[in-house]
Design a protein around this motif. Sequence first.
Motif, PDB file in Angstrom:
ATOM      1  N   MET A 114       0.806  -1.219   0.000  1.00  0.00           N
ATOM      2  CA  MET A 114       0.000   0.000   0.000  1.00  0.00           C
ATOM      3  C   MET A 114       0.841   1.271   0.000  1.00  0.00           C
ATOM      4  O   MET A 114       0.533   2.219  -0.730  1.00  0.00           O
ATOM      5  N   PRO A 115       1.923   1.358   0.797  1.00  0.00           N
ATOM      6  CA  PRO A 115       2.741   2.580   0.746  1.00  0.00           C
ATOM      7  C   PRO A 115       3.278   2.870  -0.652  1.00  0.00           C
ATOM      8  O   PRO A 115       3.330   4.034  -1.068  1.00  0.00           O
ATOM      9  N   LEU A 116       3.685   1.826  -1.377  1.00  0.00           N
ATOM     10  CA  LEU A 116       4.175   2.031  -2.745  1.00  0.00           C
ATOM     11  C   LEU A 116       3.066   2.549  -3.641  1.00  0.00           C
ATOM     12  O   LEU A 116       3.264   3.499  -4.416  1.00  0.00           O
ATOM     13  N   PHE A 117       1.883   1.939  -3.550  1.00  0.00           N
ATOM     14  CA  PHE A 117       0.759   2.384  -4.380  1.00  0.00           C
ATOM     15  C   PHE A 117       0.398   3.836  -4.062  1.00  0.00           C
ATOM     16  O   PHE A 117       0.065   4.611  -4.968  1.00  0.00           O
ATOM     17  N   GLU A 118       0.470   4.213  -2.786  1.00  0.00           N
ATOM     18  CA  GLU A 118       0.183   5.593  -2.406  1.00  0.00           C
ATOM     19  C   GLU A 118       1.232   6.538  -2.985  1.00  0.00           C
ATOM     20  O   GLU A 118       0.917   7.650  -3.434  1.00  0.00           O
ATOM     21  N   GLU A 119       2.477   6.096  -2.975  1.00  0.00           N
ATOM     22  CA  GLU A 119       3.562   6.912  -3.533  1.00  0.00           C
ATOM     23  C   GLU A 119       3.376   7.119  -5.031  1.00  0.00           C
ATOM     24  O   GLU A 119       3.538   8.242  -5.543  1.00  0.00           O
ATOM     25  N   LEU A 120       3.031   6.055  -5.746  1.00  0.00           N
ATOM     26  CA  LEU A 120       2.811   6.157  -7.192  1.00  0.00           C
ATOM     27  C   LEU A 120       1.591   7.024  -7.491  1.00  0.00           C
ATOM     28  O   LEU A 120       1.587   7.784  -8.466  1.00  0.00           O
ATOM     29  N   ARG A 121       0.565   6.891  -6.673  1.00  0.00           N
ATOM     30  CA  ARG A 121      -0.633   7.714  -6.868  1.00  0.00           C
ATOM     31  C   ARG A 121      -0.301   9.195  -6.682  1.00  0.00           C
ATOM     32  O   ARG A 121      -0.750  10.048  -7.450  1.00  0.00           O
ATOM     33  N   ALA A 122       0.501   9.498  -5.664  1.00  0.00           N
ATOM     34  CA  ALA A 122       0.896  10.884  -5.427  1.00  0.00           C
ATOM     35  C   ALA A 122       1.680  11.434  -6.615  1.00  0.00           C
ATOM     36  O   ALA A 122       1.491  12.590  -7.015  1.00  0.00           O
ATOM     37  N   ALA A 123       2.545  10.606  -7.188  1.00  0.00           N
ATOM     38  CA  ALA A 123       3.315  11.040  -8.359  1.00  0.00           C
ATOM     39  C   ALA A 123       2.393  11.302  -9.547  1.00  0.00           C
ATOM     40  O   ALA A 123       2.581  12.270 -10.296  1.00  0.00           O
ATOM     41  N   GLN A 124       1.380  10.436  -9.726  1.00  0.00           N
ATOM     42  CA  GLN A 124       0.434  10.610 -10.826  1.00  0.00           C
ATOM     43  C   GLN A 124      -0.385  11.888 -10.636  1.00  0.00           C
ATOM     44  O   GLN A 124      -0.623  12.636 -11.595  1.00  0.00           O
ATOM     45  N   LEU A 125      -0.831  12.151  -9.417  1.00  0.00           N
ATOM     46  CA  LEU A 125      -1.614  13.361  -9.140  1.00  0.00           C
ATOM     47  C   LEU A 125      -0.784  14.617  -9.397  1.00  0.00           C
ATOM     48  O   LEU A 125      -1.296  15.621  -9.908  1.00  0.00           O
ATOM     49  N   ALA A 149      -9.301  15.680  -9.459  1.00  0.00           N
ATOM     50  CA  ALA A 149     -10.196  14.559  -9.163  1.00  0.00           C
ATOM     51  C   ALA A 149     -11.072  14.215 -10.361  1.00  0.00           C
ATOM     52  O   ALA A 149     -11.278  13.037 -10.685  1.00  0.00           O
ATOM     53  N   ILE A 150     -11.583  15.251 -11.042  1.00  0.00           N
ATOM     54  CA  ILE A 150     -12.440  15.019 -12.208  1.00  0.00           C
ATOM     55  C   ILE A 150     -11.657  14.368 -13.335  1.00  0.00           C
ATOM     56  O   ILE A 150     -12.094  13.364 -13.919  1.00  0.00           O
ATOM     57  N   LEU A 151     -10.490  14.922 -13.651  1.00  0.00           N
ATOM     58  CA  LEU A 151      -9.692  14.387 -14.762  1.00  0.00           C
ATOM     59  C   LEU A 151      -9.220  12.963 -14.468  1.00  0.00           C
ATOM     60  O   LEU A 151      -9.298  12.084 -15.337  1.00  0.00           O
ATOM     61  N   GLU A 152      -8.742  12.731 -13.243  1.00  0.00           N
ATOM     62  CA  GLU A 152      -8.288  11.382 -12.897  1.00  0.00           C
ATOM     63  C   GLU A 152      -9.452  10.388 -12.919  1.00  0.00           C
ATOM     64  O   GLU A 152      -9.293   9.238 -13.328  1.00  0.00           O
ATOM     65  N   GLY A 153     -10.633  10.834 -12.490  1.00  0.00           N
ATOM     66  CA  GLY A 153     -11.807   9.954 -12.526  1.00  0.00           C
ATOM     67  C   GLY A 153     -12.200   9.594 -13.944  1.00  0.00           C
ATOM     68  O   GLY A 153     -12.522   8.435 -14.246  1.00  0.00           O
ATOM     69  N   ILE A 154     -12.167  10.576 -14.844  1.00  0.00           N
ATOM     70  CA  ILE A 154     -12.487  10.316 -16.254  1.00  0.00           C
ATOM     71  C   ILE A 154     -11.496   9.323 -16.850  1.00  0.00           C
ATOM     72  O   ILE A 154     -11.881   8.337 -17.493  1.00  0.00           O
ATOM     73  N   LYS A 155     -10.202   9.573 -16.620  1.00  0.00           N
ATOM     74  CA  LYS A 155      -9.184   8.673 -17.178  1.00  0.00           C
ATOM     75  C   LYS A 155      -9.318   7.266 -16.604  1.00  0.00           C
ATOM     76  O   LYS A 155      -9.217   6.274 -17.327  1.00  0.00           O
ATOM     77  N   ARG A 156      -9.549   7.193 -15.290  1.00  0.00           N
ATOM     78  CA  ARG A 156      -9.636   5.882 -14.636  1.00  0.00           C
ATOM     79  C   ARG A 156     -10.780   5.052 -15.217  1.00  0.00           C
ATOM     80  O   ARG A 156     -10.626   3.851 -15.461  1.00  0.00           O
ATOM     81  N   GLU A 157     -11.924   5.678 -15.449  1.00  0.00           N
ATOM     82  CA  GLU A 157     -13.060   4.937 -15.998  1.00  0.00           C
ATOM     83  C   GLU A 157     -12.792   4.477 -17.436  1.00  0.00           C
ATOM     84  O   GLU A 157     -13.100   3.339 -17.804  1.00  0.00           O
ATOM     85  N   TYR A 158     -12.194   5.338 -18.237  1.00  0.00           N
ATOM     86  CA  TYR A 158     -11.863   4.932 -19.605  1.00  0.00           C
ATOM     87  C   TYR A 158     -10.809   3.825 -19.606  1.00  0.00           C
ATOM     88  O   TYR A 158     -10.896   2.874 -20.390  1.00  0.00           O
ATOM     89  N   PHE A 159      -9.810   3.941 -18.726  1.00  0.00           N
ATOM     90  CA  PHE A 159      -8.784   2.900 -18.662  1.00  0.00           C
ATOM     91  C   PHE A 159      -9.393   1.568 -18.231  1.00  0.00           C
ATOM     92  O   PHE A 159      -8.989   0.504 -18.722  1.00  0.00           O
ATOM     93  N   PHE A 160     -10.349   1.620 -17.308  1.00  0.00           N
ATOM     94  CA  PHE A 160     -11.034   0.392 -16.884  1.00  0.00           C
ATOM     95  C   PHE A 160     -11.723  -0.262 -18.087  1.00  0.00           C
ATOM     96  O   PHE A 160     -11.641  -1.482 -18.287  1.00  0.00           O
ATOM     97  N   ILE A 161     -12.405   0.545 -18.878  1.00  0.00           N
ATOM     98  CA  ILE A 161     -13.113   0.029 -20.057  1.00  0.00           C
ATOM     99  C   ILE A 161     -12.121  -0.545 -21.065  1.00  0.00           C
ATOM    100  O   ILE A 161     -12.331  -1.631 -21.623  1.00  0.00           O
ATOM    101  N   LEU A 162     -11.029   0.169 -21.285  1.00  0.00           N
ATOM    102  CA  LEU A 162     -10.035  -0.282 -22.269  1.00  0.00           C
ATOM    103  C   LEU A 162      -9.347  -1.568 -21.826  1.00  0.00           C
ATOM    104  O   LEU A 162      -9.069  -2.447 -22.650  1.00  0.00           O
ATOM    105  N   ILE A 163      -9.069  -1.677 -20.515  1.00  0.00           N
ATOM    106  CA  ILE A 163      -8.332  -2.839 -20.012  1.00  0.00           C
ATOM    107  C   ILE A 163      -9.244  -4.036 -19.755  1.00  0.00           C
ATOM    108  O   ILE A 163      -8.989  -5.138 -20.258  1.00  0.00           O
ATOM    109  N   PHE A 164     -10.307  -3.842 -18.990  1.00  0.00           N
ATOM    110  CA  PHE A 164     -11.134  -4.973 -18.563  1.00  0.00           C
ATOM    111  C   PHE A 164     -12.169  -5.383 -19.607  1.00  0.00           C
ATOM    112  O   PHE A 164     -12.512  -6.555 -19.706  1.00  0.00           O
ATOM    113  N   GLU A 165     -12.672  -4.412 -20.361  1.00  0.00           N
ATOM    114  CA  GLU A 165     -13.647  -4.753 -21.391  1.00  0.00           C
ATOM    115  C   GLU A 165     -12.994  -4.917 -22.758  1.00  0.00           C
ATOM    116  O   GLU A 165     -13.650  -5.289 -23.725  1.00  0.00           O
TER     117      GLU A 165
END
Length: 272
Positions: A114-125, A149-165
């Motif tokens: 979790m600390p690593l994921f938090e660190e990577l998330r902070a870098a992305q933000l 928050a809005i931009l990251e949410g939009i990207k996250r949803e599209y990435f979910f669709i591209l990867i999982f669907e």
Amino acid sequence: MDKKQELMDVAMHLFSLKGFAQTSVQEIAQAAGISKGAFYKHYESKDSLFIELLKRHQDELTAELAASSFEGATDRKEAFKGKLQLEIKQTLDNKEFFLMVFKDFPKDEASRMMPLFEELRAAQLALTENSLLDVYGNEIQPFLADLVAILEGIKREYFFILIFENRSVDVHRLASFISGSIDAIVGGLSGLEPVLKGRNEIPAPPADPFKAIEDKIRRDLSGKEKLLDTLLLLREEAAKPDRQEFLVEALLAYLEQEPKIAKELFLLKKYI
């Protein structure tokens, strides 16, 4: 090719193909043409190699965004669109690996990292903040956290669709749609009030930042007296004006071996 780099490339292929848990160190070493013993000369464990893979992706994206001049961009908004396009392409190029990370990665491993994921998330933000400020300037500063928050949410949803669907999209068209949507949102901010505080507005530290960890150990980790003893030593050493940093780091490293307190430790490190 550098052997560490080769091991990362081989591991990414195997993790994507078989999954993290199902891939052994022996298989990675064999695919790279070295012995299992030689593997440990480059990486302490399969976990440490996986961490390097995640960091490499973030570092490569950051470097590409910084180095790209986005030739042909007529203005900052075109450059913003180019950055989005690059980020989308990076995600698609590593789709199988991200599918493994989100779908197959063991829950206990995810908790411990979790600390690593938090660190990577902070870098992305931070990347997203800089991109928004580059195109819209300091005028958006009061709304920056909301826009991130809005931009990251939009990207996250599209990435979910591209990867999982596994949908196929035109990268340029998607980048244009996202950048146009953010442009419309920024244009409609007049008369609105920001909701989120900036990430740098850190709340005052709790009266006792160690207590949450102590409580969790006592509640969920009965029989772990060594953890409590280590936490007490850390508390005492961290409070000293001439504290020994190597000792603080060693005590933290011991506590970080327990995945169930990973999140609490990550927060503690902000205050000591």
